[in-house]
Design a protein around this motif. Structure first.
Motif, short mmCIF file in Angstrom:
data_model
loop_
_atom_site.label_atom_id
_atom_site.label_comp_id
_atom_site.label_asym_id
_atom_site.label_seq_id
_atom_site.Cartn_x
_atom_site.Cartn_y
_atom_site.Cartn_z
N THR A 1 0.82 -1.20 0.00
CA THR A 1 0.00 0.00 0.00
C THR A 1 0.85 1.26 0.00
O THR A 1 0.62 2.18 -0.76
CB THR A 1 -0.90 0.01 1.23
OG1 THR A 1 -1.43 -1.28 1.39
CG2 THR A 1 -2.01 1.01 1.08
N LYS A 2 1.86 1.25 0.89
CA LYS A 2 2.71 2.44 1.00
C LYS A 2 3.43 2.70 -0.32
O LYS A 2 3.50 3.84 -0.78
CB LYS A 2 3.73 2.25 2.12
CG LYS A 2 3.28 2.89 3.40
CD LYS A 2 4.40 2.89 4.43
CE LYS A 2 3.89 3.43 5.75
NZ LYS A 2 4.81 3.16 6.85
N ALA A 3 3.94 1.63 -0.91
CA ALA A 3 4.63 1.77 -2.19
C ALA A 3 3.66 2.30 -3.25
O ALA A 3 3.98 3.21 -4.01
CB ALA A 3 5.19 0.42 -2.62
N LEU A 4 2.45 1.75 -3.25
CA LEU A 4 1.44 2.16 -4.22
C LEU A 4 1.11 3.65 -4.06
O LEU A 4 1.01 4.39 -5.04
CB LEU A 4 0.17 1.31 -4.03
CG LEU A 4 -0.94 1.56 -5.05
CD1 LEU A 4 -0.48 1.17 -6.44
CD2 LEU A 4 -2.19 0.78 -4.67
N MET A 5 0.97 4.09 -2.80
CA MET A 5 0.66 5.50 -2.56
C MET A 5 1.81 6.38 -3.02
O MET A 5 1.60 7.47 -3.53
CB MET A 5 0.37 5.75 -1.08
CG MET A 5 -1.00 5.26 -0.62
SD MET A 5 -2.34 5.67 -1.73
CE MET A 5 -2.33 7.46 -1.64
N GLY A 6 3.04 5.88 -2.84
CA GLY A 6 4.19 6.64 -3.32
C GLY A 6 4.14 6.85 -4.82
O GLY A 6 4.32 7.96 -5.32
N VAL A 7 3.81 5.76 -5.52
CA VAL A 7 3.70 5.84 -6.98
C VAL A 7 2.59 6.81 -7.37
O VAL A 7 2.77 7.69 -8.21
CB VAL A 7 3.42 4.44 -7.57
CG1 VAL A 7 3.12 4.54 -9.05
CG2 VAL A 7 4.60 3.52 -7.32
N LEU A 8 1.44 6.67 -6.71
CA LEU A 8 0.30 7.53 -7.03
C LEU A 8 0.62 8.99 -6.77
O LEU A 8 0.29 9.86 -7.57
CB LEU A 8 -0.92 7.12 -6.19
CG LEU A 8 -1.71 5.95 -6.75
CD1 LEU A 8 -2.71 5.45 -5.74
CD2 LEU A 8 -2.42 6.36 -8.02
N ASN A 9 1.31 9.26 -5.65
CA ASN A 9 1.64 10.65 -5.33
C ASN A 9 2.58 11.24 -6.38
O ASN A 9 2.47 12.41 -6.71
CB ASN A 9 2.27 10.74 -3.94
CG ASN A 9 1.22 10.64 -2.86
OD1 ASN A 9 0.07 11.01 -3.08
ND2 ASN A 9 1.59 10.14 -1.71
N SER A 10 3.49 10.41 -6.89
CA SER A 10 4.39 10.96 -7.90
C SER A 10 3.66 11.15 -9.23
O SER A 10 4.04 11.97 -10.05
CB SER A 10 5.61 10.06 -8.07
OG SER A 10 5.21 8.81 -8.54
N LEU A 11 2.58 10.39 -9.42
CA LEU A 11 1.81 10.53 -10.67
C LEU A 11 0.97 11.80 -10.70
O LEU A 11 0.52 12.24 -11.74
CB LEU A 11 0.90 9.31 -10.88
CG LEU A 11 1.59 8.05 -11.39
CD1 LEU A 11 0.59 6.92 -11.50
CD2 LEU A 11 2.23 8.29 -12.74
N ILE A 12 0.75 12.40 -9.52
CA ILE A 12 -0.08 13.61 -9.46
C ILE A 12 0.50 14.69 -10.36
O ILE A 12 -0.22 15.39 -11.04
CB ILE A 12 -0.19 14.12 -8.01
CG1 ILE A 12 -1.00 13.13 -7.19
CG2 ILE A 12 -0.83 15.50 -7.96
CD1 ILE A 12 -1.06 13.45 -5.72
N LEU B 1 -4.65 12.17 -8.07
CA LEU B 1 -4.92 13.26 -7.13
C LEU B 1 -6.10 12.91 -6.23
O LEU B 1 -6.03 13.05 -5.00
CB LEU B 1 -5.21 14.55 -7.92
CG LEU B 1 -5.49 15.80 -7.11
CD1 LEU B 1 -4.23 16.24 -6.38
CD2 LEU B 1 -5.98 16.92 -8.01
N LEU B 2 -7.20 12.44 -6.84
CA LEU B 2 -8.39 12.11 -6.06
C LEU B 2 -8.10 10.97 -5.09
O LEU B 2 -8.50 11.01 -3.93
CB LEU B 2 -9.56 11.73 -6.97
CG LEU B 2 -10.18 12.85 -7.81
CD1 LEU B 2 -11.50 12.39 -8.42
CD2 LEU B 2 -10.43 14.09 -6.98
N ILE B 3 -7.40 9.94 -5.57
CA ILE B 3 -7.11 8.81 -4.69
C ILE B 3 -6.25 9.27 -3.52
O ILE B 3 -6.52 8.97 -2.36
CB ILE B 3 -6.40 7.67 -5.45
CG1 ILE B 3 -7.37 7.03 -6.44
CG2 ILE B 3 -5.89 6.61 -4.48
CD1 ILE B 3 -6.80 5.85 -7.20
N SER B 4 -5.23 10.06 -3.84
CA SER B 4 -4.31 10.50 -2.79
C SER B 4 -5.03 11.34 -1.74
O SER B 4 -4.85 11.14 -0.54
CB SER B 4 -3.19 11.31 -3.43
OG SER B 4 -2.32 11.77 -2.46
N LEU B 5 -5.87 12.27 -2.20
CA LEU B 5 -6.57 13.13 -1.26
C LEU B 5 -7.63 12.36 -0.47
O LEU B 5 -7.78 12.56 0.74
CB LEU B 5 -7.23 14.31 -1.99
CG LEU B 5 -6.26 15.33 -2.59
CD1 LEU B 5 -7.01 16.34 -3.44
CD2 LEU B 5 -5.49 16.05 -1.50
#
Lengths: 305, 240, 216
Positions: free
Chosen positions: C44-55, C99-103
């Motif tokens: 999960t943490k890794a996934l969130m890292g990827v998602l945050n960089s995709l923003i 962005l939406l997922i991260s927020l």
């Protein structure tokens, strides 16, 4: 905001989904009502407004037809044709066009208009290029830049205008790259002209954009210095895309659009476009010069080899 | 009866928090004590079928919960209710909160309200019916959360540190509530570090530490411990 | 069509497309963020890292990627949605997904996650628990959606690449501004930019007001 409960949230959710579907279906119905053709074109040509102007006239007699212009860079316009995403192409880059013709992607080569690229520069004209031939002018600009008296601004974006500039340097036998006075903006014509104006520099422009900005008073320091010579001729061609998945309806419309552009009415519209605004035409109709223009077009193709 | 068989659990597949716990909860009241970080909350959530063990089985009335299909899981899960140490109440009034478990079980609003009012009356919490969550004291908040758990009709009621937010007055109310629950044939499992409270409930006590069962005691055993503590503390204060 | 008429039309189109894109994106972004928030896995943490960089991913690359997919010679060419408002809608929906997922993950991963657990233990089905969670965090979710909307309406790359800036069909704020700049019509471009600014700042004013609200 009102306090929420699940019921209200459900309503909100349902409402937004209905809204979404409503919008989607509205667009869908509008979209499927008419015969639609897509034309990719270069931004500089589209930005003059000529194409929308011609289309508005064409629509008078073809109310069920929707023509969609997609304005992109010269290279991209032809690339879209290769991908089969457009039905026609309007471009002005002979050497690129020849390649796509050879590969059988575009056919029915039709030259419908032409105008001239212009060399513009500061009023003081430190390189004294006014009334020189284009090649002499480039040489003179080069020398004067080398003496630190002038600067040259290039589009640097592989656009049709940029390619013509490169051809001019090439024919002059000069290499301005990596010179400190050779500035590449990497952006559109308007931005490039503004930079040239700020820096009191020389550049090459299409006539339409220059007249527009000059008329708006945004280029007080720049004047048109060279606008004649075969090498500055800018030829606009229309093509039918072979790779497009068209049906017979669209093919009919494409044919009649081609016909319209070459008709007396169409050609007159091209020749008179912009006169009211700029006091001079932005384009010259191809009618009457077809053979000559085709020869020049071929000459450009050969030059680029 | 709830039974845990060789249960292992870890967060984020890291160090195990619970290791190899075997447990049979058959008393009316079971108390789990242990210091902070002993794994009490984790163990309770495993008992309440909120956390799935990495290894081992959780049996509810003899049924292996994590081997069930999702529909059967819902039925089994409704037999157990868990109340957080710091519970959350939903938006709306106390009534809205207490009726929630009934509404999601398909009761009509009218019937749910009727039942909720009856329960609140019996718990002497009727005066809170129309209050919103920000109009409750910490103790009232806790009691409302427990009332909401009771009304669900669950057979097993799992309370995590129920006394931590309560003053003396509310502790007495809580005690009587727990006795009422037991009287109606339900089973209560409580985690607490409050030894006095554990003592008063007079039942079996499971002591855990570092995710393992250390000993199984009885409230009586605590009595001696506390007695000694008071003696020592008394001497000290007298001497000083 | 008159100049003002065309600007009104572009305004309505831009808002409609970006709003639809935001709603569309929320249909998968919010459930996904909840799934991520619920997961205890280390991935999960890794996934969130990827998602945050995709923003901050360049929008024009998202546009190019979608162009390749939607093009007639691409895998989804048969749908014929290239150069339609749908294409922009889908493109923007995908663009704002990280962005939406991260927020929303921020919302769900904090204490609010307890609402889910509470509903479940009180006997709710996952669907009922999801509704409860959405209800409890409704204001926060609206704020997230408005941030997504601002991002969608202000982006150029996707709208240009898969919309094509077709007059009267897929022309939106940002593509019009780009076109008017290339025409040298800076005054029109500035005027459009001003309208865009009003829309975005009104949106963020709403966000501030709602964000500042203490839920009861």
């Amino acid at each position: 905001m009102m306090p929420m409960n699940e019921r209200k949230v459900k309503y909100a959710l349902a409402l937004s989904i209905i809204l979404l579907m409503g919008i989607a279906s509205t667009y869908y119905f509008l979209y499927n009502q008419s015969v639609k053709i897509r034309i990719s074109t270069t931004t500089s040509l589209y930005a003059t407004g000529l194409l929308d102007y011609l289309y508005d006239e064409f629509k008078e007699n073809h109310s069920n037809v929707v023509v969609q212009f997609i304005a992109v860079g010269s290279g991209a316009a032809l690339k879209l044709a290769e991908q089969g995403d457009v039905d026609m192409v309007f471009v002005h880059a002979p050497n690129l066009e020849a390649d796509y013709i050879k590969r059988g992607i575009i056919t029915n080569h039709t030259i419908f208009a032409y105008n001239y690229f212009i060399i513009v520069g500061p009023k003081s004209d430190p390189a004294h290029i006014a009334n020189l031939t284009p090649i002499e002018a480039m040489k003179s600009i080069y020398n004067s830049c080398e003496n630190g008296q002038a600067l040259f601004i290039s589009r640097g974006d592989q656009s049709g205008t940029h390619q013509r500039e490169l051809l001019l340097w090439n024919l002059s036998g000069l290499n301005p790259f990596n010179k400190s006075w050779y500035i590449e903006t990497g952006s559109g014509m308007s931005e490039t002209l503004l930079v040239a104006n700020e820096k009191n520099a020389y550049t090459i422009s299409d006539i339409g954009t220059f007249l527009k900005l000059k008329g708006d008073g945004r280029l007080p320091n720049l004047v048109k210095l060279v606008d004649k010579g075969k090498i500055l001729i800018n030829i606009y061609s229309a093509y039918i895309v072979e790779t497009a998945k068209t049906n017979s309806d669209t093919q009919k419309v494409i044919k009649s659009l081609m016909k319209f552009i070459l008709s007396d009415t169409g050609q007159e519209l091209i020749g008179s476009f912009g006169v009211d605004k700029y006091g001079q035409p932005l384009f010259y109709p191809a009618k009457g010069h077809e053979d000559e223009l085709r020869e020049i077009w071929q000459w450009f193709v050969d030059l680029a080899k | 009866m709830i039974e845990l068989r060789d249960v292992w659990f870890s967060y984020n597949s890291g160090k195990p928090i619970i290791h190899g716990v075997n447990l049979r909860l058959s008393n009316e009241i079971t108390i789990i004590i242990g210091p902070n970080g002993a794994g009490k909350t984790t163990l309770l959530k495993i008992i309440a079928c909120l956390y799935k063990p990495d290894k081992g089985d959780v049996l509810i009335d003899g049924v292996n919960f994590w081997k069930l299909k999702s529909k059967e899981k819902l039925i089994m899960r409704r037999k157990i209710v868990y109340v957080h140490e710091n519970p959350v109440l939903f938006k709306g009034t106390v009534m809205d909160n207490v009726t929630y478990p009934l509404i999601i079980r398909g009761h009509s609003l009218e019937k749910a309200r009727e039942k909720a009012l009856k329960l609140l009356k019996s718990l002497k919490l009727e005066y809170l019916t129309d209050r919103k969550r920000n109009e409750l004291s910490a103790g009232e908040f806790q009691l409302v959360a427990i009332a909401r758990a009771i009304i669900s009709g669950a057979k097993y009621i799992v309370l995590d540190e129920p006394t931590s937010n309560l003053d003396l007055e509310h502790r007495i109310v809580l005690e009587s509530i727990i006795r009422e629950i037991v009287k109606s044939g339900k089973q209560v499992i409580i985690a607490t570090h409050d030894r006095l409270f554990a003592l008063k409930l007079n039942t079996e006590i499971i002591e855990i530490n570092n995710g393992e069962i250390r000993s199984i005691l009885h409230s009586k055993d605590l009595y001696q411990e506390i007695e000694e503590f008071i003696k020592k503390a008394g001497k000290k204060s007298l001497n000083s | 069509m008159s100049f003002i008429g065309e600007i009104i039309e572009i305004t309505i189109r831009s808002v409609t497309i970006s709003l639809s894109a935001t709603i569309l994106s929320s249909l998968w972004s919010i459930p996904l963020s909840l799934i991520i928030a619920r997961s205890r896995s280390r991935m999960t943490k890794a996934l969130m890292g990827v998602l945050n960089s995709l923003i901050g991913f360049p929008t024009v690359l998202v546009g190019l990627f979608l162009y390749i997919i939607f093009s007639s010679s691409g895998p989804l060419g048969g749908l014929g949605i290239l150069y339609t408002p749908f294409a922009i809608m889908i493109g923007e929906a995908l663009l704002i997904t990280p962005l939406l997922i991260s927020l929303s993950y921020e919302i769900f991963s904090k204490a609010y996650y307890e609402y889910w657990e509470t509903s479940i233990t009180l006997g709710a089905t996952p669907a009922q628990a999801f509704m409860k969670l959405i209800t409890e965090r409704f204001e926060d979710i609206i704020v997230v959606l408005l941030i997504g909307f601002s991002r969608a309406i202000g982006e150029l790359g996707v709208a240009l690449m898969v919309g094509g800036n077709i007059r009267g069909f897929t022309r939106v704020f940002t593509t019009t501004i780009a076109l008017e700049v290339s025409k040298g019509n800076f005054d029109i471009a500035l005027f459009l930019g001003f309208i865009l600014l009003i829309i975005v700042s009104t949106t963020s004013a709403i966000i501030r007001i709602m964000g500042g609200r203490k839920s009861d």
